[in-house]
Design a protein around this motif. Structure first.
Motif, PDB file in Angstrom:
ATOM      1  N   LEU A 688       0.856  -1.043   0.132  1.00 14.95           N
ATOM      2  CA  LEU A 688       0.109   0.101   0.155  1.00 14.95           C
ATOM      3  C   LEU A 688       0.767   1.025  -0.006  1.00 14.95           C
ATOM      4  N   TRP A 689       1.787   1.063   0.948  1.00 12.28           N
ATOM      5  CA  TRP A 689       2.741   2.355   1.005  1.00 12.28           C
ATOM      6  C   TRP A 689       3.388   2.596  -0.577  1.00 12.28           C
ATOM      7  N   LEU A 690       3.981   1.835  -1.196  1.00 12.91           N
ATOM      8  CA  LEU A 690       4.660   1.674  -2.558  1.00 12.91           C
ATOM      9  C   LEU A 690       3.752   2.170  -3.510  1.00 12.91           C
ATOM     10  N   MET A 691       2.096   1.898  -3.412  1.00 12.06           N
ATOM     11  CA  MET A 691       1.238   2.383  -4.417  1.00 12.06           C
ATOM     12  C   MET A 691       0.979   3.699  -4.147  1.00 12.06           C
ATOM     13  N   LEU A 692       0.768   4.165  -2.837  1.00 13.65           N
ATOM     14  CA  LEU A 692       0.537   5.483  -2.663  1.00 13.65           C
ATOM     15  C   LEU A 692       1.802   6.285  -2.794  1.00 13.65           C
ATOM     16  N   ILE A 693       3.028   6.066  -2.771  1.00  8.79           N
ATOM     17  CA  ILE A 693       4.145   6.777  -3.053  1.00  8.79           C
ATOM     18  C   ILE A 693       4.497   6.887  -4.796  1.00  8.79           C
ATOM     19  N   ARG A 694       3.855   5.869  -5.199  1.00  7.32           N
ATOM     20  CA  ARG A 694       4.168   5.874  -6.707  1.00  7.32           C
ATOM     21  C   ARG A 694       3.272   6.873  -7.453  1.00  7.32           C
ATOM     22  N   ASN A 695       1.949   7.005  -6.764  1.00 11.39           N
ATOM     23  CA  ASN A 695       0.882   7.955  -7.463  1.00 11.39           C
ATOM     24  C   ASN A 695       1.108   9.158  -6.808  1.00 11.39           C
ATOM     25  N   ALA A 696       1.852   9.381  -5.813  1.00 10.07           N
ATOM     26  CA  ALA A 696       1.723  10.876  -5.078  1.00 10.07           C
ATOM     27  C   ALA A 696       2.327  11.976  -6.072  1.00 10.07           C
ATOM     28  N   THR A 697       1.766  12.913  -6.153  1.00  7.74           N
ATOM     29  CA  THR A 697       2.092  14.131  -6.863  1.00  7.74           C
ATOM     30  C   THR A 697       2.921  15.128  -5.835  1.00  7.74           C
ATOM     31  N   ALA A 698       2.867  14.966  -4.736  1.00  8.08           N
ATOM     32  CA  ALA A 698       3.588  15.919  -3.675  1.00  8.08           C
ATOM     33  C   ALA A 698       3.872  15.152  -2.463  1.00  8.08           C
ATOM     34  N   LEU A 699       4.764  15.473  -1.442  1.00  5.12           N
ATOM     35  CA  LEU A 699       4.866  14.952  -0.203  1.00  5.12           C
ATOM     36  C   LEU A 699       4.388  15.740   0.795  1.00  5.12           C
ATOM     37  N   ARG A 700       3.303  15.102   1.432  1.00  7.83           N
ATOM     38  CA  ARG A 700       2.563  16.030   2.395  1.00  7.83           C
ATOM     39  C   ARG A 700       3.118  15.567   3.872  1.00  7.83           C
ATOM     40  N   PRO A 701       2.984  16.383   4.891  1.00  7.41           N
ATOM     41  CA  PRO A 701       3.580  16.029   6.110  1.00  7.41           C
ATOM     42  C   PRO A 701       3.188  14.727   6.612  1.00  7.41           C
ATOM     43  N   ALA A 702       1.951  14.282   6.328  1.00  9.73           N
ATOM     44  CA  ALA A 702       1.689  12.998   6.872  1.00  9.73           C
ATOM     45  C   ALA A 702       2.682  11.700   6.181  1.00  9.73           C
ATOM     46  N   LEU A 703       2.703  11.927   4.686  1.00  5.55           N
ATOM     47  CA  LEU A 703       3.497  10.903   4.142  1.00  5.55           C
ATOM     48  C   LEU A 703       4.902  10.942   4.412  1.00  5.55           C
ATOM     49  N   THR A 704       5.457  11.989   4.626  1.00  5.79           N
ATOM     50  CA  THR A 704       6.814  12.278   5.165  1.00  5.79           C
ATOM     51  C   THR A 704       7.052  11.696   6.575  1.00  5.79           C
ATOM     52  N   SER A 705       6.046  11.716   7.241  1.00  2.95           N
ATOM     53  CA  SER A 705       6.481  11.210   8.735  1.00  2.95           C
ATOM     54  C   SER A 705       6.471   9.602   8.657  1.00  2.95           C
ATOM     55  N   LEU A 706       6.519   8.972   7.588  1.00  3.45           N
ATOM     56  CA  LEU A 706       6.601   7.657   7.650  1.00  3.45           C
ATOM     57  C   LEU A 706       8.165   7.231   7.198  1.00  3.45           C
ATOM     58  N   LEU A 707       8.926   8.264   6.930  1.00  7.01           N
ATOM     59  CA  LEU A 707      10.210   7.835   6.569  1.00  7.01           C
ATOM     60  C   LEU A 707      11.148   7.240   7.593  1.00  7.01           C
ATOM     61  N   PRO A 708      11.158   7.449   8.953  1.00  6.22           N
ATOM     62  CA  PRO A 708      11.941   6.737   9.840  1.00  6.22           C
ATOM     63  C   PRO A 708      11.399   5.301   9.819  1.00  6.22           C
ATOM     64  N   HIS A 709      10.436   4.869   9.371  1.00  7.50           N
ATOM     65  CA  HIS A 709      10.072   3.569   9.491  1.00  7.50           C
ATOM     66  C   HIS A 709      10.781   2.672   8.230  1.00  7.50           C
ATOM     67  N   ALA A 710      10.865   3.605   7.099  1.00  3.26           N
ATOM     68  CA  ALA A 710      11.632   3.095   5.796  1.00  3.26           C
ATOM     69  C   ALA A 710      13.027   2.474   6.350  1.00  3.26           C
ATOM     70  N   SER A 711      13.982   3.394   7.031  1.00  2.04           N
ATOM     71  CA  SER A 711      15.300   3.006   7.324  1.00  2.04           C
ATOM     72  C   SER A 711      15.262   1.769   8.211  1.00  2.04           C
ATOM     73  N   ARG A 712      14.213   1.726   9.117  1.00  2.00           N
ATOM     74  CA  ARG A 712      14.119   0.430   9.858  1.00  2.00           C
ATOM     75  C   ARG A 712      13.993  -0.939   9.143  1.00  2.00           C
TER      76      ARG A 712
END
Length: 980
Positions: A688-712
């Motif tokens: 779901l995350w991948l599909m949302l980021i692929r279709n996103a046209t901009a990074l909103r604060p909510a989507l940016t807040s998920l970044l720490p989980h990516a590194s983990r």
């Protein structure tokens, strides 16, 4: 000291907790002493329980403080001396203990166990000095022990154990068949003496119950030995063959007695044992048919046995379809498991691999013989016709108990229908037999069945409403079950037009019509008639209909949508109504599995409709919060919801950017590795995350807040690693600077840990470096260079190439990464190389250039060549010494006519083949990244010329000429000609 042991055991039975605790400690100490367990053979219940616990803990060698071998030698002979235990629960534990020891030690350590136990059984049988009660107890215990032993032995497949089983089989039959025969004789004599008034004769039941228990245990042992104790049944002894031949007469006698007993006449435990005896014979036949299919048919008694079962199936048929109080049938209880056994026996005869004959040259004589016997004596055309009619009118229609469950638990009934346990109920079992019967006898049954389906039920005064109901229900059931055989003979679409289920007041008719559409839609249903089916199913799913009808209508609608011939545009007018029906049914459901089924239907609908679903997406999304809340603790249900949201995001495409605030909490919960549920949800959450980021046209604060989980997740993920890295790449492609400022060091460190792990596969290293490549291309040098240096990732790749201990296939990825750094961060790369000592730089450069021949992709070869060009802008002699090796590479690249082509393999290979609107945003970003890549964009001749000039400026003309003098004259001339 045996007395000391008994004293401790008595203390353990005390009511004082302190004394019990002390006794338990003493027992634990004594249990490790030599001969402790050998002294437990005393006629006390507590000693047998202690022996059982001790055997579980200490008998096997691998356990701590195991029982010594010499103590085991003392214990084994004593095991046969304690079968007189009259307490059922204690005797059960003791028998299990003896059988468990035999399982571990037979035949290697205790090869004489079977003979010793059989000798004990034989001695008990011939004992005339002991009381009847004691003999009965000992016989029951020894037979039960033998049953456990044979059950374990029959499951083993090692040649030695199978051979030993075949060796003891004749001995077991010679000991047990006389016991079995005598106990049956005693039972028959007692029954004859009791006369006809058995119901009031309580002594009869108490006297014959031990006889039935002995018969039951004998059959349990003998049925396994009959099946598994003979490699070929022809080699069985006469006593064994006689046992099987007389089994039918004994079964029929016991069954007649079972049916003759009025309700409540006999105690429950008596009826249970009698019931098991009757059914054990059926298990004997089923096992024999399964493992000796050919011999099952060829034995003379098989025909009589199958005929007897057919008589029971026929006689019990009317009891399965009871009529009203003024009808002809009565609702009497039946022994349904017996009917199931008969149905399965016939099913395995109707369709069995061992009875199939081919017309080719290799004709199996045994199969031909079996086929001839089946066609001429067992399944005659007359019986086939009778069987089809009986099954259709009495066995496959829905029964009153089905209709009762419709009212009480419709969701549970549907779950049972969808399960694969068809052999546990009469109706599903009859359905499988009916399907196989029609399939194997098409020429005889299909025309008749098609003609019968066309007939209209007409009340002529001779049939009651209940009889008409079962006729119609059986006809509809047959029409759906045999759709694969009827499609050439029957026009279902025309038939459906003539049967208006909506107008019927009978919920069974409505349910069956919905069920029929689901069966026929995947077999034969013209495209132009499908809108009528959609309309009918939507109507049947109205809130006013019973829940069972609505669920079946939507299930059939899902089959329509998943069918190969489904056309989204044709279904578009029904989408809104479909969503309304699904929402209504979801609100009425209570079982998570049922709700998950509807959520999966929504996912399939969204996926098949694609862009057609956009106007209705808001309706779907309104359901998600309530669904998610109701799915708390139901991980499979939550997974289905995540899949549904993923499909909606995919269908919305770029419009899904507006959903980021709504979707991000679901993703965060699913991918948070601190949440216990992530074990189940992480894969779907990342999707779901991948599909949302692929279709996103901009990074909103909510989507940016998920970044720490990516590194983990980069450090945690295994199977999902590739998609996690695609998520990271998606973020960088949208706004690399913003992403790096928020989480750059953590992502870089995680990627460094990944690519430096020598235990990973080449594929894992490649995807890690690919993410780093995207980072370098999306983030300017002045922002990320310091982080790259501090992470030591450059040094890791550098040392791997210097050491060259890995395979070339792995080293290529280190080389490509450093080339990418050189092309995009030339200042950082040249500074890094200049800091290395001459010898180390020379080794690195030679190995780096040497890897060029291991690269086949044109774009990657150009990237390496450009990296070499950046590297020569230095005064480090170690690097400049490799110039003679670089010159042929540059000549090769400049002369390659395909060097400027863009290959699709350079685009994200995780994209679907059909790149529609759903992923257009990611596609555009990757295309832009590719077009801006110097590997494709730069004029390599211009870059090489400027690099040579920079090298000349740094080193001076004289030194530069000296370096060029080391280059082969023909390579140098070719290089200058191509530059000009």
């Amino acid at each position: 000291d045996r007395q000391a042991i008994l004293g401790v055991l008595e203390e353990a039975l005390s009511q004082d907790p302190a004394r019990v605790a002390q006794a338990e400690g003493n027992l634990a100490t004594l249990a490790t002493n030599l001969y402790f367990h050998a002294n437990l053979f005393v006629s006390k219940h507590e000693t047998k329980i202690t022996l059982k616990n001790g055997v579980d803990k200490y008998w096997r060698k691998t356990l701590q403080n195991p029982i010594a071998v010499r103590e085991k030698d003392v214990i084994r002979p004593r095991l046969m001396s304690m079968f007189d235990e009259d307490s059922p629960l204690v005797a059960l534990q003791y028998c299990v203990t003896v059988a468990k020891i035999a399982r571990w030690e037979y035949p290697r350590v205790w090869p004489g166990f079977a003979e010793e136990l059989l000798a004990q059984i034989h001695a008990i049988f011939n004992d005339r000095d002991s009381s009847e009660a004691r003999r009965s107890v000992m016989e029951n215990n020894t037979l039960y022990t033998l049953h456990l032993f044979v059950k374990t032995l029959s499951a083993r497949t090692l040649p030695l154990e199978r051979q030993r089983m075949r060796e003891i089989t004749p001995l077991v039959f010679s000991v047990l068949v006389p016991i079995y025969t005598q106990r049956i004789g005693q039972f028959e004599r007692t029954l004859l003496q009791a006369g006809g008034n058995i119901a009031e004769n309580k002594a009869f039941f108490s006297e014959t119950l031990p006889l039935l228990k002995s018969v039951r245990l004998c059959i349990k042992v003998l049925r396994r030995l009959w099946v598994f104790g003979h490699e070929k049944i022809e080699s069985a002894t006469a006593i064994a063959q006689n046992f099987y031949a007389t089994a039918l007469s004994h079964q029929s006698a016991f069954y007649d007695f079972f049916r003759s007993l009025p309700d409540g006449a006999a105690p429950d435990d008596y009826m249970l044992v009698l019931r098991k005896v009757v059914l054990l014979y059926g298990k004997l036949y089923l096992d024999f048919q399964k493992y000796h299919a050919v011999q099952f048919i060829t034995l003379p008694c098989t025909k009589s046995m199958l005929q007897w079962y057919w008589e029971q199936i026929s006689s019990e048929a009317t009891r399965l379809t009871p009529l009203s109080s003024d009808g002809h049938y009565t609702a009497e209880p039946t022994l349904e498991p017996l009917l199931i056994q008969g149905l399965i026996l016939y099913k395995n005869v109707v369709k069995n691999f061992f009875y199939q004959t081919d017309d080719g040259e290799d004709v199996d004589a045994e199969a031909t013989r079996c086929r001839r016997l089946i066609d001429s004596e067992i399944l005659t055309p007359t019986l086939i016709a009778q069987m089809a009619e009986l099954l259709m009118l009495h066995y496959i229609p829905l029964k009153p108990k089905d209709l009762e469950q419709w009212q009480d638990d419709p969701e549970g009934w549907i779950a049972d229908e969808d399960s694969d346990y068809w052999g546990l109920d009469v109706r599903p079992c009859a359905e499988h037999l009916f399907v196989d019967l029609v399939n194997q006898n098409r020429s005889q049954l299909v025309p008749v069945l098609a003609n019968f389906a066309q007939q209209v039920n007409v009340t002529n005064g001779t049939c009651s409403p209940a009889e008409l109901h079962y006729q119609r229900e059986g006809k509809y059931a047959a029409l759906g079950l045999c759709a694969n055989d009827l499609y050439d003979y029957f026009d279902f679409c025309q038939w459906l037009q003539q049967h208006a289920a909506i107008d019927s007041s009978d919920p069974v008719v409505k349910w069956r019509i919905a069920w029929l559409i689901g069966k026929w839609i995947v077999v034969k249903f013209s495209v132009d008639q499908r809108p009528h089916a959609y309309s009918l199913l939507i109507e049947l799913a109205r809130p006013s209909e019973p829940l069972i009808v609505r669920i079946e209508a939507l299930s059939s609608l899902m089959r329509c949508i998943e069918d190969w011939d489904f056309v989204a545009e044709q279904f578009a007018p029904f989408v809104q109504h479909a969503f309304e029906r699904i929402t209504s049914v979801l609100s009425a459901m209570t079982m998570p599995d049922s709700r998950m089924r509807m959520v999966n239907f929504l996912s399939a609908l969204v996926q098949r409709m694609q862009r057609e679903i956009v106007p209705h997406a808001a309706h779907v999304l309104q359901l998600i919060p309530h669904l998610w809340e109701s799915a708390t603790g139901e991980n499979m249900y939550q997974m289905a919801i995540l899949v549904l949201v993923t499909k909606v995001v995919e269908a919305l495409g770029a419009q899904s950017t507006e959903l980021q605030e709504f979707v991000v909490p679901l993703i965060r919960y699913s991918v948070d590795i601190d949440q216990p549920a992530h074990v189940y949800l992480v894969e779907d959450g990342i999707e779901l995350w991948l599909m949302l980021i692929r279709n996103a046209t901009a990074l909103r604060p909510a989507l940016t807040s998920l970044l720490p989980h990516a590194s983990r997740l980069i450090q945690y993920s295994t199977e999902t690693l590739r998609k996690v890295l695609k998520v990271v790449e998606g973020y960088l492609l949208i706004d690399g600077v913003c992403v790096f400022e928020k989480c750059g060091p953590a992502i870089t460190e995680a990627l460094h840990t990944l690519v430096s792990d020598a235990s990973l596969t080449v594929r894992a290293t490649a995807v890690g470096y690919n993410a780093l490549s995207v980072l370098i291309q999306c983030v300017p040098e002045n922002i990320s260079s310091q982080t790259l240096v501090e992470s030591n990732i450059l040094w890791t790749a550098f040392t791997r190439i210097v050491d060259r201990t890995e395979a070339a296939l792995m080293l290529v990825h280190h080389a490509m990464f450093l080339s990418r750094v050189a092309v995009h961060y030339p200042t950082l790369f040249v500074k890094f190389l200049s800091m290395q000592e001459t010898t180390l730089a020379s080794t690195f450069t030679e190995n780096w250039v040497g890897l060029f021949d291991d690269v086949g992709n044109v774009a990657q070869r150009r990237l390496l060549a450009l990296g070499f060009a950046v590297a020569i802008a230095t005064t480090n002699d170690g690097v400049l010494k490799a110039l003679p090796l670089m010159m042929p590479v540059w000549n090769d690249i400049m002369s390659d006519t395909g060097s400027s082509l863009v290959f699709f393999s350079d685009i994200d290979d995780d994209m679907p083949d059909e790149c529609g609107d759903a992923i257009v945003a990611e596609n555009i970003r990757r295309q832009k990244l590719l077009s801006a890549d110097p590997t494709h964009k730069s004029d390599i001749r211009h870059k090489l010329a400027s690099s040579m000039e920079e090298c000349k400026r740094l080193n001076g003309a004289a030194r530069f000429e000296a370096i060029l003098a080391q280059v082969d004259s023909s390579d140098l001339e070719d290089f200058r000609n191509q530059l000009s």
